[in-house]
Write a protein that holds these residues in place. Sequence first.
Motif, PDB file in Angstrom:
ATOM      1  N   PHE A 193       0.844  -1.189   0.000  1.00 17.73           N
ATOM      2  CA  PHE A 193       0.000   0.000   0.000  1.00 17.73           C
ATOM      3  C   PHE A 193       0.882   1.243   0.000  1.00 17.73           C
ATOM      4  CE2 PHE A 193      -2.271   3.410   2.105  1.00 17.73           C
ATOM      5  CZ  PHE A 193      -3.549   3.348   1.573  1.00 17.73           C
ATOM      6  N   LYS A 250       2.655   1.582  -3.442  1.00 16.79           N
ATOM      7  CA  LYS A 250       1.744   2.030  -4.493  1.00 16.79           C
ATOM      8  C   LYS A 250       1.451   3.524  -4.359  1.00 16.79           C
ATOM      9  CE  LYS A 250      -0.616  -2.409  -5.101  1.00 16.79           C
ATOM     10  NZ  LYS A 250      -1.913  -3.137  -4.938  1.00 16.79           N
ATOM     11  N   PHE A 291      -6.060   2.503  -7.590  1.00 15.03           N
ATOM     12  CA  PHE A 291      -5.530   2.913  -6.290  1.00 15.03           C
ATOM     13  C   PHE A 291      -5.821   4.394  -6.049  1.00 15.03           C
ATOM     14  CE2 PHE A 291      -2.000   4.148  -3.424  1.00 15.03           C
ATOM     15  CZ  PHE A 291      -2.263   3.269  -2.388  1.00 15.03           C
TER      16      PHE A 291
END
Length: 307
Positions: A198, A201, A241
């Motif tokens: 996470f 990204k 995302f």
Amino acid sequence: MADVVGEILSSTDSGNGVDDEGPRRTRRPALSPSRASDFKQCPLLYRFRAVDRLPEKPTRAQIRGTVVHAVLEKLFALPAVRRVPDEARALLEPAWQELLASRPELSGLFDDAEDADTELREWLASATRLLDHYFGLEDPRRLEPEACELLVEAELASGVLLRGYIDRLDVAPTGEIRVVDYKTGTAPREIGEAKALFQMKFYALVLWRTRGVVPRQLRLMYLADRQSLAYTPDEGELRRFERTLEAMWDAILRAGRTGDFRPNPSRLCDWCDHKAFCPAFGGTPPEYPGWPDPLGLGVETVLDRAD
């Protein structure tokens, strides 16, 4: 989302916040990877850290990670020929003293030890082992990073501002980008790996939106067990995302207006410093102080970036 943003956002500065027209202006609130991860894990944890700013006692492992990060940053400031294990070891004690000078309260890190001097030596030795493990993963003499501890910031088309620090950015002569993140713990299991990806990204999205290039590789280096994990994102994934972060920021703003940050109990609660204030464990949160000074919302501390 726009009406809430209008209530809490002020003008944005760039860099140090000083311009030729006048004094410092307040920076707009931003979402950092650490605070975004907090909200994803538990909205109440986000509140405790970003809004209430409750104190958390740093652990020896966190401080060790901070010192190791500082050493690796200093290592890459040396000429390539000097980036060898002995030089890294020589940088360790000064890096610890430098951190101690900036945060004198850390002098109490070993106060509860029966033999503080011995435990400090063992702690520094464990940091030395992590640095030695780093050299088992790559040869820094063959690398010339574009930047270390790089502050990156991007405003999405929706107006959401993203801000974070990248441990190291490598750019090939062909323009390909690699994002490198040092982790001083061991390679994680499923939950920890998802949290680390996470974060990576997040960095990839910021770089894509500011440079127009999707990073070729996101590399996580776990120094404790000398493991390296690599991931290759693509545009479609980063677009999804991006929508996730926009929805998250919208939810943060709604919660910020009402103070309704709800707990999300999980196994990670075992490591939370704030269980005494959590309703899920019979506690009562402090009185909601209201939406804070926006300057602090997107801030990551050195401890956030330690491991």
